[in-house]
Scaffold this motif. Structure first.
Motif, short mmCIF file in Angstrom:
data_model
loop_
_atom_site.label_atom_id
_atom_site.label_comp_id
_atom_site.label_asym_id
_atom_site.label_seq_id
_atom_site.Cartn_x
_atom_site.Cartn_y
_atom_site.Cartn_z
N ASP A 134 0.96 -1.21 -0.06
CA ASP A 134 -0.06 -0.08 -0.10
C ASP A 134 1.01 1.24 0.06
O ASP A 134 0.41 2.37 -0.14
CB ASP A 134 -0.78 0.03 1.33
N ARG A 180 -1.12 -3.75 -6.11
CA ARG A 180 -2.12 -2.85 -6.67
C ARG A 180 -1.55 -1.38 -6.92
O ARG A 180 -0.94 -0.90 -5.97
CB ARG A 180 -3.66 -2.66 -5.91
N GLY A 207 -3.06 2.57 -7.47
CA GLY A 207 -4.26 3.26 -7.55
C GLY A 207 -4.80 3.76 -6.22
O GLY A 207 -4.04 3.99 -5.32
N THR A 226 -8.13 4.12 -3.26
CA THR A 226 -9.56 3.53 -2.53
C THR A 226 -10.18 4.97 -2.06
O THR A 226 -9.52 5.78 -1.65
CB THR A 226 -9.12 2.66 -1.32
N ASP A 251 -3.57 6.36 -1.65
CA ASP A 251 -3.18 6.34 -2.96
C ASP A 251 -1.95 5.65 -3.08
O ASP A 251 -0.93 6.08 -2.57
CB ASP A 251 -3.10 7.91 -3.51
N ARG A 252 -2.05 4.68 -3.95
CA ARG A 252 -0.57 3.75 -4.11
C ARG A 252 -0.14 4.48 -5.46
O ARG A 252 -0.44 4.21 -6.62
CB ARG A 252 -1.09 2.61 -4.26
N ARG A 295 0.67 7.59 -11.40
CA ARG A 295 -0.22 7.06 -10.66
C ARG A 295 -1.64 7.51 -11.23
O ARG A 295 -1.69 7.75 -12.54
CB ARG A 295 -0.83 8.50 -9.50
N GLU A 314 -13.18 1.38 -5.14
CA GLU A 314 -11.52 1.69 -5.52
C GLU A 314 -11.42 1.66 -6.97
O GLU A 314 -12.20 1.37 -7.70
CB GLU A 314 -10.59 0.59 -4.87
N SER A 371 -8.33 0.96 -9.35
CA SER A 371 -6.76 0.36 -9.14
C SER A 371 -6.29 -0.73 -10.39
O SER A 371 -7.18 -1.23 -11.03
CB SER A 371 -6.67 -0.50 -7.98
N THR A 403 -3.63 -3.91 -11.31
CA THR A 403 -2.88 -4.86 -10.74
C THR A 403 -2.22 -5.76 -11.79
O THR A 403 -2.55 -6.25 -12.79
CB THR A 403 -3.55 -5.98 -9.93
#
Length: 826
Positions: free
Chosen positions: A147, A158, A160, A162, A168-169, A188, A232, A234, A236
């Motif tokens: 995360d 992941r 993105g 949530t 924010d990843r 991002r 979310e 995201s 992957t």
């Protein structure tokens, strides 16, 4: 039963140590030097330093990769100055890094704010490379490194955000290869408008994927899992084969790369990288511009628009963008849409989205709204077709065409523009079919005429050559630029450049554009009108052997195509000028790097190994894999050029010889080349073969490893090869390794393996030397399987009689120079 077993396992680990294989226990700490490994031991977690720096970081790296590859750094912006650091749980249950045992203020923390149970809390490194803070009994997770990524995205991680907690990843580059601190570039998923993946430089967009098409990001070739729901947004990355070691990263230069580890080559291979071309740069075309990389007119305006500043466009400055051609508003009769296929649609951060209508309804909605300028589907549902509606109501940014991906995009235009487009753009189906049939017929007719013309010209050339004797020093242009291949009777032509074109490109051969000089003549950098950079070798009028070398190089290199050979673009034969035009390679030649300390420090061991292997593959192509067997005869550091990615390219074929059929050796009364690289049988007796090039390659290997010249290095009357041979026999060969790269060597045996190969290549008897297929194979095998090297040649400082020594000079840096050295046999 499972809980009881785990409690026993947990208690056992507490008794044994602070760590339990992949786990950090709640009541213990990790000191600098302690390491935990994931299940399967693919990943490791602990303290580390980078390069020669003494700063200490805590992070995760690949444990099974010989090249140190860090994928996550906890304290990237707060390093420790020494090895006093400690990792332990705080009283609140957070995992923290402290500068020392007695420090109470952490340098870094997991920073979980909710209440965490104390007795069963652990930190575990998963098999995926994810450090997880969890309750060891219930399995509930409180925090995970996935995360909070740094510069790398691993499979099943992941990227993105949530919506509930706002997490924010984001991938953020390192400052430099030796500094993991937060850098300039970040990747991002954009939060505004319709989701898209954007690479930023600071706060400025640098590159973007295009929107999600339902199958992939527009303009991105690999498959991912994409989620866009009320919880979310995201993406992957996934891999089908768990044994594949792969990652995606944002590097410090602003490139997003997908890399895979090659165990055989022991390096990371980049199989996807972006941005890589002009059209990839965000908003390069300006407002309402459109980029077509496969077109000669790469940048243009969207239909209905024209350049805002036409004069700037002539200078390739598109920042002014495009403005609407007809200033009156839309919403007039007989308007329509121009359809673009395979498009990366404009930036969707300002697009309006409705996922509940069809594409047909989207078109009607756009027509009813006078501010609507364009529309597209939101994404594809696979077999079910297109779904959702995206509309644009203002200026559009970053539109381009794609080759094999993208989506349909519809631009709104007025009646006049629609008629103009149909007339000049689409032409109508019937008219297009007629044109295609006409073109095919014309091409067939042209082919017949060309065939007859070529046959007639061939006959004329043969008759003329058989009846005409050319004066000494001259040659027939048709022999050089149009000639038949040895097999099949096919004819080939090399592009001819006009003298005015070359003069303009080099600013009339300005001395400031001069790259170097050799026996052939001078080499100049030039820029053609289309922006392409070139290198021009200009034949010197005083070169006694230049004409022969010129013809030889044209005939040879123009027909060779290999990643590790320099590419010839054409030549110029006009008035008294004879010139060769090559691709421009910005990093000069190998001797510029390995024989100068300031530049040599840039070459770590992995890069030197790549250069050695690249040269080997190029020679193998010349000896075995090309249509002709070619002996280069002048392999040396100055004849190996480096492109912008430091990929080696063998150059200068003026001295090369072609072998036909099964011929493997030849002889000459006039030996040409450079002392220090010439094999003994060639230097002394004029005999050359594929083993002559093997000898030269062996010298190159030893020079690259040591950073010293063979011909310039003398100690106790020994040259470099002799010095290495003496140390090898004493078991002290590691002393020859260049001190500037000692810190970059993870496995010294790999360097010694290359020294071993180099000594096998420079053995005195040609029959003892391996051929190039064997040499290339050796790089992938254990050195214990190699035969011991025998005595090398020229180890006593004895030189053959040399009439003119290396014209490039001992301390010069040559750029594709040709050494014309006459050596007479004994």
């Amino acid at each position: 039963m499972k809980i009881a077993f785990f409690n026993f396992f947990f208690f056992f680990c507490l008794l044994q140590s602070c760590t339990c294989d992949d786990t950090i226990m709640r009541t213990r700490s990790m000191r600098d030097g302690d390491v935990i490994f994931s299940e399967g031991k693919r990943f490791a977690f602990g303290f580390f330093s980078l390069g020669v720096s003494n700063l200490r970081y805590v992070g995760i790296w690949y444990a099974q990769v010989s090249e140190q590859t860090v994928v996550w750094v906890a304290n990237r912006d707060s390093p420790m100055n020494d090895t006093s650091g400690v990792i332990r749980f705080s009283s609140s249950g957070n995992l923290c890094i402290y500068a020392s045992v007695n420090t109470t203020e952490p340098l870094w923390s997991t920073n979980v704010t909710e209440s965490i149970p104390e007795p069963t809390l652990v930190a575990r490194l998963s098999a995926l490379g994810n450090l997880v803070l969890l309750d060891s009994v219930t399995g509930k997770g409180y925090w995970e490194s996935f995360d909070h990524p740094t510069d790398s995205s691993l499979p099943f991680m992941r990227l993105g955000f949530t919506r509930k907690d706002g997490l924010d990843r984001v991938l953020t580059s390192w400052k430099s290869p030796g500094d993991p601190a937060s850098g300039t570039f970040s990747l991002r998923i954009n939060r505004t408008g319709f989701p898209q993946l954007i690479l930023y430089k600071g706060l400025t967009p640098w590159w973007r994927t295009g929107s999600w098409t339902g199958l992939r990001w527009s303009g991105v070739v690999f498959q991912i899992l994409f989620v866009n729901n009320q919880d979310e947004v995201s993406m992957t990355n996934r891999v089908m084969d768990a044994s594949v070691i792969t990652r995606m990263m944002v590097n410090e230069t602003g490139k997003v790369q997908r890399l895979t580890w090659s165990a055989g080559e022991k390096r990371w291979n980049v199989f996807w990288s972006i941005p890589k071309e002009e059209c990839d740069n965000y908003a390069h075309r300006g407002l309402n511009g459109y980029c077509r990389p496969t077109s000669s007119e790469a940048c243009t305006c969207l239909p209905g628009f024209e350049p805002k500043m036409p004069r700037d466009w002539l200078l390739r400055d598109y920042t002014g963008g495009c403005s609407r051609r007809n200033k009156t508003s839309l919403c007039r009769e007989k308007e329509g849409f121009v359809k673009f296929t395979h498009a990366k649609i404009p930036d969707t951060s300002v697009a309006r989205v409705d996922m509940n209508i069809t594409l047909k309804e989207c078109k009607q909605r756009c027509l009813r709204n006078c501010s609507c300028l364009a529309y597209a589907s939101a994404y594809h549902e696979g077999v079910g077709g297109e779904k959702g509606c995206l509309t644009w109501h203002g200026d559009m940014l970053d539109t381009r065409s794609l080759l094999n991906s993208g989506q349909d995009f519809y631009i709104r235009v007025d009646r006049e523009e629609l008629e103009r487009w149909n007339k000049n753009g689409s032409l109508g189906k019937r008219r297009a079919i007629i044109i295609v049939i006409s073109l095919i017929a014309a091409l067939m007719l042209l082919a017949v005429i060309s065939f007859c013309f070529v046959r007639k010209r061939r006959k004329s050339n043969r008759d003329r050559r058989s009846s005409t004797t050319l004066p000494p020093g001259s040659f027939d242009i048709s022999d050089t630029f149009r000639f038949e291949e040895d097999q099949g009777g096919r004819e080939w032509e090399l592009p001819l450049f006009e003298l005015n074109t070359i003069a303009t490109a080099t600013n009339n051969f300005d001395f400031r554009n001069k790259l170097g000089e050799g026996g052939f003549g001078s080499v100049y950098k030039g820029v053609l009108e289309n922006g392409m950079e070139i290198a021009v070798k200009r034949l010197s009028k005083n070169s006694g052997q230049g004409m022969e070398a010129f013809k030889n190089e044209v005939k040879l290199i123009s027909k060779l195509q290999h990643r590790n050979l320099v590419r010839m673009l054409g030549c110029c034969v006009e008035s008294e000028e004879k010139m060769l035009v090559y691709e421009y390679l910005p990093n000069k030649s190998l001797d510029y790097f390995i024989f100068h300390e300031e530049q040599r420090v840039e070459l770590d061991w992995p890069k030197r190994m790549e250069i050695i292997c690249g040269i080997a593959r190029g020679i193998l192509y010349l000896h075995q894999d090309s249509r002709l067997r070619i002996i280069h005869r002048d392999l040396k550091a100055s004849n190996v050029l480096l492109d912008n990615e430091m990929i080696p390219k063998i150059a200068d074929f003026g001295m090369a010889r072609i072998f036909g059929g099964k011929q493997i050796r030849g002889s000459t009364n006039r030996v040409v080349g450079t002392y220090g690289y010439m094999s003994p049988e060639y230097a002394m007796e004029g005999h050359f073969s594929v083993k002559s090039d093997v000898y030269s390659f062996g010298v190159l290997i030893l020079e690259i490893i040591t950073g010293k010249k063979n011909s310039a290095f003398h100690k106790e009357s020994l040259n470099l090869v002799g010095q290495i041979w003496d140390l090898w026999n004493k078991g002290e060969a590691t002393a020859v390794i260049d001190k500037l790269m000692n810190q970059d060597i993870n496995d010294e045996s790999e360097v010694m393996k290359c020294v071993h190969i180099g000594l096998l290549c420079v053995q005195e008897n040609a029959s003892d030397r391996p051929d190039m297929p064997s040499v290339v194979s050796m790089f992938g095998h254990n050195a214990n399987d190699f035969p011991p090297p025998k005595h090398p040649a020229f180890t006593s400082g004895r030189k053959p009689h040399v009439k003119n020594d290396d014209l490039s000079g001992e301390n010069s840096t040559s750029v594709n120079d040709v050494t014309l050295t006459d050596v007479y046999g004994r």
